[in-house]
Design a protein around this motif. Structure first.
Motif, PDB file in Angstrom:
ATOM      1  N   THR A   1      67.509 -14.843 -11.893  1.00 21.18           N
ATOM      2  CA  THR A   1      66.858 -13.549 -11.708  1.00 21.18           C
ATOM      3  C   THR A   1      65.443 -13.521 -12.275  1.00 21.18           C
ATOM      4  OG1 THR A   1      67.959 -12.755 -13.690  1.00 21.18           O
ATOM      5  CG2 THR A   1      68.978 -12.210 -11.585  1.00 21.18           C
ATOM      6  N   THR A   2      64.853 -14.683 -12.447  1.00 16.22           N
ATOM      7  CA  THR A   2      63.434 -14.699 -12.805  1.00 16.22           C
ATOM      8  C   THR A   2      62.659 -15.403 -11.692  1.00 16.22           C
ATOM      9  OG1 THR A   2      63.598 -16.809 -13.960  1.00 16.22           O
ATOM     10  CG2 THR A   2      63.899 -14.824 -15.275  1.00 16.22           C
ATOM     11  N   GLY A   3      61.415 -15.048 -11.593  1.00 14.50           N
ATOM     12  CA  GLY A   3      60.539 -15.705 -10.624  1.00 14.50           C
ATOM     13  C   GLY A   3      59.257 -16.112 -11.318  1.00 14.50           C
ATOM     14  N   VAL A   4      58.662 -17.210 -10.869  1.00 13.14           N
ATOM     15  CA  VAL A   4      57.436 -17.704 -11.484  1.00 13.14           C
ATOM     16  C   VAL A   4      56.370 -17.946 -10.416  1.00 13.14           C
ATOM     17  CG1 VAL A   4      56.402 -19.650 -12.755  1.00 13.14           C
ATOM     18  CG2 VAL A   4      58.642 -18.764 -13.427  1.00 13.14           C
ATOM     19  N   GLY A   5      55.162 -17.577 -10.754  1.00 13.42           N
ATOM     20  CA  GLY A   5      54.018 -17.879  -9.902  1.00 13.42           C
ATOM     21  C   GLY A   5      52.847 -18.218 -10.801  1.00 13.42           C
ATOM     22  N   ALA A   6      51.749 -18.629 -10.229  1.00 16.64           N
ATOM     23  CA  ALA A   6      50.580 -18.915 -11.062  1.00 16.64           C
ATOM     24  C   ALA A   6      49.310 -18.563 -10.326  1.00 16.64           C
ATOM     25  CB  ALA A   6      50.546 -20.381 -11.488  1.00 16.64           C
ATOM     26  N   ALA A   7      48.373 -18.005 -11.069  1.00 11.42           N
ATOM     27  CA  ALA A   7      47.024 -17.800 -10.545  1.00 11.42           C
ATOM     28  C   ALA A   7      46.200 -19.033 -10.890  1.00 11.42           C
ATOM     29  CB  ALA A   7      46.405 -16.555 -11.175  1.00 11.42           C
ATOM     30  N   LEU A   8      45.634 -19.672  -9.865  1.00 12.36           N
ATOM     31  CA  LEU A   8      44.695 -20.772 -10.075  1.00 12.36           C
ATOM     32  C   LEU A   8      43.342 -20.245  -9.616  1.00 12.36           C
ATOM     33  CD1 LEU A   8      46.894 -23.674  -8.584  1.00 12.36           C
ATOM     34  CD2 LEU A   8      46.910 -22.713 -10.890  1.00 12.36           C
ATOM     35  N   PRO A   9      42.641 -19.552 -10.510  1.00  9.80           N
ATOM     36  CA  PRO A   9      41.433 -18.825 -10.094  1.00  9.80           C
ATOM     37  C   PRO A   9      40.264 -19.759  -9.797  1.00  9.80           C
ATOM     38  CG  PRO A   9      41.715 -18.654 -12.469  1.00  9.80           C
ATOM     39  CD  PRO A   9      42.927 -19.379 -11.949  1.00  9.80           C
ATOM     40  N   SER A  10      39.442 -19.348  -8.859  1.00  8.72           N
ATOM     41  CA  SER A  10      38.247 -20.115  -8.494  1.00  8.72           C
ATOM     42  C   SER A  10      37.026 -19.224  -8.630  1.00  8.72           C
ATOM     43  CB  SER A  10      38.372 -20.598  -7.047  1.00  8.72           C
ATOM     44  OG  SER A  10      37.112 -21.044  -6.575  1.00  8.72           O
ATOM     45  N   ARG A  11      36.014 -19.743  -9.320  1.00  3.61           N
ATOM     46  CA  ARG A  11      34.772 -18.977  -9.456  1.00  3.61           C
ATOM     47  C   ARG A  11      34.125 -18.728  -8.103  1.00  3.61           C
ATOM     48  NH1 ARG A  11      32.788 -18.258 -14.537  1.00  3.61           N
ATOM     49  NH2 ARG A  11      33.876 -19.434 -16.166  1.00  3.61           N
ATOM     50  N   ARG A  12      34.380 -19.585  -7.142  1.00  3.63           N
ATOM     51  CA  ARG A  12      33.834 -19.391  -5.798  1.00  3.63           C
ATOM     52  C   ARG A  12      34.237 -18.031  -5.237  1.00  3.63           C
ATOM     53  NH1 ARG A  12      32.521 -17.882  -1.778  1.00  3.63           N
ATOM     54  NH2 ARG A  12      31.765 -18.879   0.102  1.00  3.63           N
ATOM     55  N   TYR A  13      35.417 -17.580  -5.626  1.00  2.13           N
ATOM     56  CA  TYR A  13      35.905 -16.278  -5.152  1.00  2.13           C
ATOM     57  C   TYR A  13      35.839 -15.231  -6.270  1.00  2.13           C
ATOM     58  CZ  TYR A  13      37.324 -19.383  -1.467  1.00  2.13           C
ATOM     59  OH  TYR A  13      37.296 -20.329  -0.473  1.00  2.13           O
ATOM     60  N   GLY A  14      35.002 -15.509  -7.268  1.00  2.00           N
ATOM     61  CA  GLY A  14      34.734 -14.535  -8.320  1.00  2.00           C
ATOM     62  C   GLY A  14      35.812 -14.414  -9.373  1.00  2.00           C
ATOM     63  N   GLU A  15      36.675 -15.418  -9.492  1.00  2.00           N
ATOM     64  CA  GLU A  15      37.792 -15.280 -10.425  1.00  2.00           C
ATOM     65  C   GLU A  15      37.773 -16.326 -11.540  1.00  2.00           C
ATOM     66  OE1 GLU A  15      40.941 -14.964  -7.130  1.00  2.00           O
ATOM     67  OE2 GLU A  15      41.676 -13.603  -8.691  1.00  2.00           O
TER      68      GLU A  15
ATOM     69  N   PRO B   1      42.050 -12.382  -5.315  1.00  2.00           N
ATOM     70  CA  PRO B   1      43.162 -12.947  -4.530  1.00  2.00           C
ATOM     71  C   PRO B   1      44.092 -13.859  -5.327  1.00  2.00           C
ATOM     72  CG  PRO B   1      41.079 -14.006  -3.943  1.00  2.00           C
ATOM     73  CD  PRO B   1      40.735 -12.818  -4.799  1.00  2.00           C
ATOM     74  N   ALA B   2      43.556 -14.619  -6.287  1.00  2.00           N
ATOM     75  CA  ALA B   2      44.436 -15.520  -7.053  1.00  2.00           C
ATOM     76  C   ALA B   2      45.367 -14.726  -7.970  1.00  2.00           C
ATOM     77  CB  ALA B   2      43.618 -16.525  -7.859  1.00  2.00           C
ATOM     78  N   ALA B   3      44.862 -13.623  -8.513  1.00  2.04           N
ATOM     79  CA  ALA B   3      45.708 -12.773  -9.355  1.00  2.04           C
ATOM     80  C   ALA B   3      46.835 -12.169  -8.522  1.00  2.04           C
ATOM     81  CB  ALA B   3      44.867 -11.669 -10.005  1.00  2.04           C
ATOM     82  N   ARG B   4      46.481 -11.670  -7.329  1.00  2.00           N
ATOM     83  CA  ARG B   4      47.516 -11.120  -6.447  1.00  2.00           C
ATOM     84  C   ARG B   4      48.513 -12.201  -6.032  1.00  2.00           C
ATOM     85  NH1 ARG B   4      45.337  -9.391  -1.529  1.00  2.00           N
ATOM     86  NH2 ARG B   4      43.191  -9.947  -2.017  1.00  2.00           N
ATOM     87  N   ALA B   5      47.974 -13.411  -5.808  1.00  2.00           N
ATOM     88  CA  ALA B   5      48.849 -14.515  -5.395  1.00  2.00           C
ATOM     89  C   ALA B   5      49.879 -14.835  -6.474  1.00  2.00           C
ATOM     90  CB  ALA B   5      48.014 -15.757  -5.075  1.00  2.00           C
ATOM     91  N   ALA B   6      49.463 -14.755  -7.727  1.00  2.00           N
ATOM     92  CA  ALA B   6      50.393 -15.069  -8.822  1.00  2.00           C
ATOM     93  C   ALA B   6      51.562 -14.100  -8.829  1.00  2.00           C
ATOM     94  CB  ALA B   6      49.655 -15.024 -10.160  1.00  2.00           C
ATOM     95  N   VAL B   7      51.244 -12.804  -8.697  1.00  2.00           N
ATOM     96  CA  VAL B   7      52.294 -11.781  -8.728  1.00  2.00           C
ATOM     97  C   VAL B   7      53.158 -11.892  -7.464  1.00  2.00           C
ATOM     98  CG1 VAL B   7      52.734  -9.291  -8.745  1.00  2.00           C
ATOM     99  CG2 VAL B   7      50.930 -10.264 -10.194  1.00  2.00           C
ATOM    100  N   SER B   8      52.499 -12.060  -6.320  1.00  3.20           N
ATOM    101  CA  SER B   8      53.240 -12.169  -5.068  1.00  3.20           C
ATOM    102  C   SER B   8      54.158 -13.390  -5.088  1.00  3.20           C
ATOM    103  CB  SER B   8      52.256 -12.269  -3.892  1.00  3.20           C
ATOM    104  OG  SER B   8      52.952 -12.434  -2.673  1.00  3.20           O
ATOM    105  N   THR B   9      53.646 -14.512  -5.584  1.00  3.78           N
ATOM    106  CA  THR B   9      54.459 -15.730  -5.646  1.00  3.78           C
ATOM    107  C   THR B   9      55.651 -15.543  -6.572  1.00  3.78           C
ATOM    108  OG1 THR B   9      52.561 -17.167  -5.187  1.00  3.78           O
ATOM    109  CG2 THR B   9      54.453 -18.180  -6.279  1.00  3.78           C
TER     110      THR B   9
END
Ligand code: MG
Length: 357
Positions: A47-61, A100-108
């Motif tokens: 009942t746990t899920g894991v994701g990760a944000a791999l931020p890129s400065r190219r997209y401001g993160e 987008p990377a932050a959203r991807a982490a939560v979504s993943t």
């Protein structure tokens, strides 16, 4: 509150500095996100899920910008039924613009949670054939031609059959020539990361044609759509777009001036939106490649799960690390082995200490 989120910043040193046209990386910093369903039993793996944000400065993160919006993202979906993955992604997109990377982490993390609950791998949850993932390319950063050739030889010796060579300086032609000579049997792609002006790009593409290059990625800046058209019309080598496409809505604008669209979980805002980008490309008659950013397998695993939808894969982001708190389905030789364990198929090896979001 149904969904409770935790986060941990991770810094993974690279095995060797990795240089592309925009700059050099020595450490891949990211933010791992873990989600738990309240009242469904504590932190047992089901009942746990894991994701990760791999931020890129190219997209401001950066890790800091990811952490700055995680609270808003978490509260936007806290009361959602996680099985409503479409609703979760919409709520995340409504909660913050960009990131987008932050959203991807939560979504993943939510996708991982649901897939585990349903006892399906993420690839299966998307209706994909786990056996159908293309072999990943292995990335060679910008280096002097001799060093690049040596790294190509080492990659082939390690079992890689597909190489992706970064270019974007005045020794591009020589570098490609040396790498091709060092790895005559390998499939070879080239990524310019927006480095060339259109006229130079056409020249370089014509020169690359002699070295059996599969495609050239993002030869010109993302916003130069007219330049992209000129390169596409004159280049003997197929053209891929990466930075120019951040989601499915960008695909129609490049459909008449590119052959391949690169979809990434981190720039598209999650695995489902990356899959939609792949399918939008294919609906427009283009091919698609699933790519990823450099970082922990906790993030790259989501890209690997989407890879069976695409004709090409470039999901080696965790292979470039010296240490990684997670293991994933991308093998050291570039094979993407999805063995149908529930969820994204990332496995915690040395998980970081999490704090509540
Ligand atoms: Mg690229």
């Amino acid at each position: 509150v149904t969904l409770q989120f935790e986060a941990a910043r991770v810094a993974c040193p690279l095995a060797a500095p990795f240089r592309i046209a925009r700059g050099e990386t020595t450490t891949a910093e990211g933010v791992v996100v873990r989600v738990r369903e309240r009242d469904r039993g504590a932190t047992d793996g089901e009942t746990t899920g894991v994701g990760a944000a791999l931020p890129s400065r190219r997209y401001g993160e950066t890790p800091a910008t990811v952490e700055a919006v995680l609270g808003d993202l978490a509260s936007a979906v806290a009361d959602h039924d996680p099985r409503d993955r479409v609703g979760v992604d919409r709520a995340l997109a409504d909660a913050v613009t960009g990131h987008p990377a932050a959203r991807a982490a939560v979504s993943t993390a939510v996708h991982d949670l649901v897939a585990r609950r349903l006892e399906l791998s993420l690839a299966r949850l998307f209706g994909l054939d786990p056996a159908g993932a293309p072999r990943s390319s292995y990335s060679l950063g910008i280096a002097d031609p001799e060093t690049a050739a040596e790294r190509a030889r080492e990659a082939v010796a390690a079992g890689h059959r597909v190489l992706k060579l970064k270019v974007g300086d005045d020794r591009d032609r020589e570098r490609v020539e040396r790498v091709r000579a060092a790895a005559p049997e390998a499939r070879l792609r080239v990524d310019a990361n927006e480095a060339w002006r259109p006229r130079v790009a056409v020249e370089r593409c014509r020169a690359l044609a002699a070295f059996d290059v599969e495609f050239v990625e993002q030869p010109v800046p993302a916003d130069d759509r007219e330049g992209l058209r000129r390169v596409y019309e004159r280049s003997p080598v197929p053209v891929a777009v990466d930075e120019a496409v951040r989601g499915p809505a960008d695909v129609p604008g490049v459909a008449d001036r590119a052959d391949v669209v690169v979809a990434k979980v981190e720039k598209c805002g999650g695995p489902r939106r990356a899959l939609r980008t792949v399918e939008a490309a294919q609906d427009h008659g283009l091919s698609a490649m699933v790519g990823c950013m450099v970082g922990t397998a906790a993030g790259v695993a989501a890209s690997a799960a989407v890879a069976p939808a695409a004709e090409f894969a470039d999901v080696d982001g965790s292979l470039l690390l010296a240490t990684d708190p997670y293991d994933g389905p991308v093998r050291e030789d570039g094979r993407v082995v999805l063995d149908e364990r529930p969820g994204t198929e990332a496995v915690a090896v040395d998980p970081p200490a999490f704090d509540a979001v």
